[in-house]
Scaffold this active site. Structure first.
Site, PDB file in Angstrom:
ATOM      1  N   GLU A  64      36.696  26.153   1.010  1.00  0.00           N
ATOM      2  CA  GLU A  64      37.685  26.606   1.818  1.00  0.00           C
ATOM      3  C   GLU A  64      38.716  27.550   1.085  1.00  0.00           C
ATOM      4  O   GLU A  64      39.341  28.285   1.959  1.00  0.00           O
ATOM      5  CB  GLU A  64      38.536  25.069   2.075  1.00  0.00           C
ATOM      6  CG  GLU A  64      37.731  24.203   2.960  1.00  0.00           C
ATOM      7  CD  GLU A  64      38.078  22.639   2.793  1.00  0.00           C
ATOM      8  OE1 GLU A  64      38.279  22.177   2.003  1.00  0.00           O
ATOM      9  OE2 GLU A  64      38.814  22.353   3.964  1.00  0.00           O
ATOM     10  N   HIS A 107      39.308  20.522   9.925  1.00  0.00           N
ATOM     11  CA  HIS A 107      38.419  21.146   8.903  1.00  0.00           C
ATOM     12  C   HIS A 107      37.863  22.255   9.094  1.00  0.00           C
ATOM     13  O   HIS A 107      36.835  22.792   9.113  1.00  0.00           O
ATOM     14  CB  HIS A 107      37.237  20.327   8.540  1.00  0.00           C
ATOM     15  CG  HIS A 107      37.732  18.724   7.828  1.00  0.00           C
ATOM     16  ND1 HIS A 107      37.172  17.780   8.180  1.00  0.00           N
ATOM     17  CD2 HIS A 107      38.356  18.623   6.742  1.00  0.00           C
ATOM     18  CE1 HIS A 107      37.454  16.644   7.713  1.00  0.00           C
ATOM     19  NE2 HIS A 107      38.312  17.139   6.710  1.00  0.00           N
ATOM     20  N   ARG A 164      39.540   6.071   6.706  1.00  0.00           N
ATOM     21  CA  ARG A 164      39.802   6.286   8.335  1.00  0.00           C
ATOM     22  C   ARG A 164      38.639   5.553   9.248  1.00  0.00           C
ATOM     23  O   ARG A 164      37.617   5.937   8.878  1.00  0.00           O
ATOM     24  CB  ARG A 164      40.161   7.477   9.000  1.00  0.00           C
ATOM     25  CG  ARG A 164      41.411   8.046   8.419  1.00  0.00           C
ATOM     26  CD  ARG A 164      41.758   9.599   8.698  1.00  0.00           C
ATOM     27  NE  ARG A 164      41.606  10.323   7.358  1.00  0.00           N
ATOM     28  CZ  ARG A 164      41.495  11.699   6.998  1.00  0.00           C
ATOM     29  NH1 ARG A 164      41.425  12.434   8.204  1.00  0.00           N
ATOM     30  NH2 ARG A 164      41.475  12.222   5.972  1.00  0.00           N
ATOM     31  N   ASN A 211      45.118  24.028  -1.503  1.00  0.00           N
ATOM     32  CA  ASN A 211      44.508  23.179  -0.516  1.00  0.00           C
ATOM     33  C   ASN A 211      44.980  21.752  -0.848  1.00  0.00           C
ATOM     34  O   ASN A 211      44.548  21.033  -1.614  1.00  0.00           O
ATOM     35  CB  ASN A 211      43.067  23.383  -0.733  1.00  0.00           C
ATOM     36  CG  ASN A 211      42.203  22.263   0.221  1.00  0.00           C
ATOM     37  OD1 ASN A 211      42.624  21.518   0.892  1.00  0.00           O
ATOM     38  ND2 ASN A 211      40.995  22.561   0.370  1.00  0.00           N
ATOM     39  N   ARG A 240      46.667  25.864   2.948  1.00  0.00           N
ATOM     40  CA  ARG A 240      45.683  25.225   3.823  1.00  0.00           C
ATOM     41  C   ARG A 240      46.860  24.395   4.826  1.00  0.00           C
ATOM     42  O   ARG A 240      47.729  23.554   4.083  1.00  0.00           O
ATOM     43  CB  ARG A 240      44.616  24.386   3.246  1.00  0.00           C
ATOM     44  CG  ARG A 240      44.182  23.198   4.345  1.00  0.00           C
ATOM     45  CD  ARG A 240      43.505  22.219   3.679  1.00  0.00           C
ATOM     46  NE  ARG A 240      42.890  21.432   4.803  1.00  0.00           N
ATOM     47  CZ  ARG A 240      42.464  20.124   4.662  1.00  0.00           C
ATOM     48  NH1 ARG A 240      42.348  19.493   3.188  1.00  0.00           N
ATOM     49  NH2 ARG A 240      41.836  19.422   5.590  1.00  0.00           N
TER      50      ARG A 240
HETATM   51  C1  LIG Z   1      41.853  17.039   8.164  1.00  0.00           C
HETATM   52  C2  LIG Z   1      41.408  16.078   7.228  1.00  0.00           C
HETATM   53  O1  LIG Z   1      40.937  15.106   7.344  1.00  0.00           O
HETATM   54  O2  LIG Z   1      41.446  16.533   5.860  1.00  0.00           O
HETATM   55  P1  LIG Z   1      41.209  15.831   4.464  1.00  0.00           P
HETATM   56  O3  LIG Z   1      39.397  15.619   4.679  1.00  0.00           O
HETATM   57  O4  LIG Z   1      41.460  16.864   3.387  1.00  0.00           O
HETATM   58  O5  LIG Z   1      41.909  14.696   4.565  1.00  0.00           O
HETATM   59 MG   LIG Z   2      38.766  18.575   1.883  1.00  0.00          MG
END
Ligand SMILES: CC(=O)OP(=O)(O)O
Ligand SMILES: [Mg+2]
Ligand SMILES: Nc1ncnc2c1ncn2[C@@H]1O[C@H](COP(=O)(O)OP(=O)(O)O)[C@@H](O)[C@H]1O
Length: 398
Positions: A385, A183, A242, A7, A94
């Site tokens: 996951e 996710h 983000r 993952n 993943r």
């Molecule tokens: C899709 C995504 O944001 O994955 P991660 O939380 O692992 O950065």
């Molecule tokens: Mg994660």
């Protein structure tokens, strides 16, 4: 059948080795802070009730380097769990973005790798790393089947009214611009656990995945009908680095009035925003400490984070036209009691009422932390996951 699951996230790599169909792993581990100071690997081998932990703190330059070191841990030394690469029948990967092509676990071929590559620009923090890990695994386990399980797959059931943006048709048809959602493996796993726990056929659930990336999904009778991430894994909730939802006018403004380039904008919204940008760290544990010290930025970042989740709960309760349960999962959702409490505060209009003691007492497993009077169950369900990926690979290959 031994299945190794990889993952790979933006700055970390998690893995587990399963002897399927057994759910408890043979070993599992985590590679963190890849490419930055303080890299480490924590590798745990399980033997009955005993655990053997190996920790390494050498610098790890990239995901390929991290994975190569992990593969050495599996095969070398006293805690080796396999004697030959051929002991691994399949490697489950993943892969974050599968576009519209993939709606289930997929055997990886040269053509599939081409498709994953085509989607690099849509998930720049994830797909390149996912493909790199596939190539390292192909090299290390040349006789194993390589299988991709896509984050986007579970969201392929989202109806058009939720997956289309209100822009001219050609942008969907020619450029594939639509909501894909991410996710999905986690939302699928925890929603299935919740449905089993509720023991209810017609179910209306909101799953709230709060990790480094964060997203929420409205799940009707086990199917995703809307989700907060969109075209890429950037929209919706406030995350570690983000921004989540932002008015596109901000982008026009920064280009026109501050001379921002594409790269600068991508870095700003993907890597310098969210908890880090507002509160000073991408790690919720640091934010908790900074807020306790009275740091205004950290306090504000917690407020923005909880408020955005609350707003999506309201939206999803409306589109589901009812609600049986909300589910908290992933690093923050499972471990941060104060965040769960902040989200659930003053939601009694929607029938969501937390039992403060149960929330404080939560220490693992599936738990209901709602009050006896709450119409909606508030569940904490650890995601897995890696197991879900192994389970899907096993289903494909068995
Ligand atoms: C899709 C995504 O944001 O994955 P991660 O939380 O692992 O950065
Ligand atoms: Mg994660
Ligand atoms: N005990 C804890 N309290 C609060 N937050 C925690 C705790 N443990 C982990 N977290 C947070 O979980 C987040 C990482 O979640 P995780 O699901 O592992 O993310 P990812 O899979 O995206 O790397 C980090 O923000 C981390 O601070």
């Amino acid at each position: 059948m031994n299945i190794l699951v990889i993952n790979s996230g933006s700055s970390s790599l998690k893995y587990q080795l399963f002897k399927m169909p057994v759910k408890a792993p043979i070993c599992s581990g985590l590679v963190e802070r890849i490419g930055i100071e303080g890299s480490y690997i924590k590798h745990t081998v399980f033997s009955g009730a005993e655990k053997f932990v190996t920790e390494k703190t050498d610098f790890i330059a990239d995901h390929a380097d991290g994975l190569t070191q992990v593969l050495a841990l599996l095969t070398e030394g006293e805690q080796a769990v396999i004697t030959s690469p051929d002991d691994i029948a399949a490697v489950g990967h993943r892969v974050v973005h599968g576009g519209e092509h993939f709606s289930g676990p997929t055997l990886i071929t040269e053509e599939v790798k081409k498709q994953i590559k085509k989607l690099f620009s849509l998930a720049p923090l994830h797909n390149p790393v996912n493909l790199k890990c596939i190539e390292v695994a192909e090299h290390t386990f040349p006789n194993a089947k390589q299988v991709a399980v896509f984050d986007t797959a579970f969201h392929q059931t989202i109806p058009q009214q939720a997956f289309r943006y209100a822009i001219p048709d050609q942008y969907y048809k020619e450029h594939g611009i639509r909501v894909y959602g991410f996710h999905g493996t986690s939302h699928k796993y925890v929603s299935e656990q919740a449905i089993k726990w509720l023991d209810k056929k017609d179910s209306k659930i909101i799953t709230i995945h709060l990790g480094n990336g964060c997203s929420m999904t409205a799940v009707r009778d086990g199917r995703s009908i809307d989700t907060s991430m969109g075209f890429g894994p950037l929209s919706g909730l406030v995350m570690g680095t983000r921004s989540g939802d932002i008015d596109p006018s901000v982008i026009f403004h920064l280009i026109e009035h501050a001379g921002y380039s594409l790269d600068q904008l991508s870095t700003l919204f993907n890597k310098q925003s969210g908890l880090l940008g507002v509160g000073g760290s991408s790690d919720m544990r640091d934010i908790g400490k900074l807020a306790a010290e009275g740091k205004d930025g950290a306090i504000l970042s917690l407020e923005l984070y909880a408020y955005r989740i609350k707003k999506f709960i309201g939206a999803y309760a409306a589109i589901l036209n009812g609600l049986d349960a909300i589910v908290f999962t992933a690093g923050v959702g499972e471990n941060d009691k104060s965040m769960r409490a902040a989200v659930c505060k003053e939601l009694n209009y929607l029938g969501i009422d937390m039992n403060k003691e149960s929330n404080l007492d939560y220490s693992g497993g599936i738990a209901d932390v709602s009050s006896a009077d709450s119409k909606v169950k508030i569940l904490v369900i650890p995601t897995n996951e890696e197991y879900e990926i192994a389970h899907q690979c096993f289903g494909l290959l068995a």
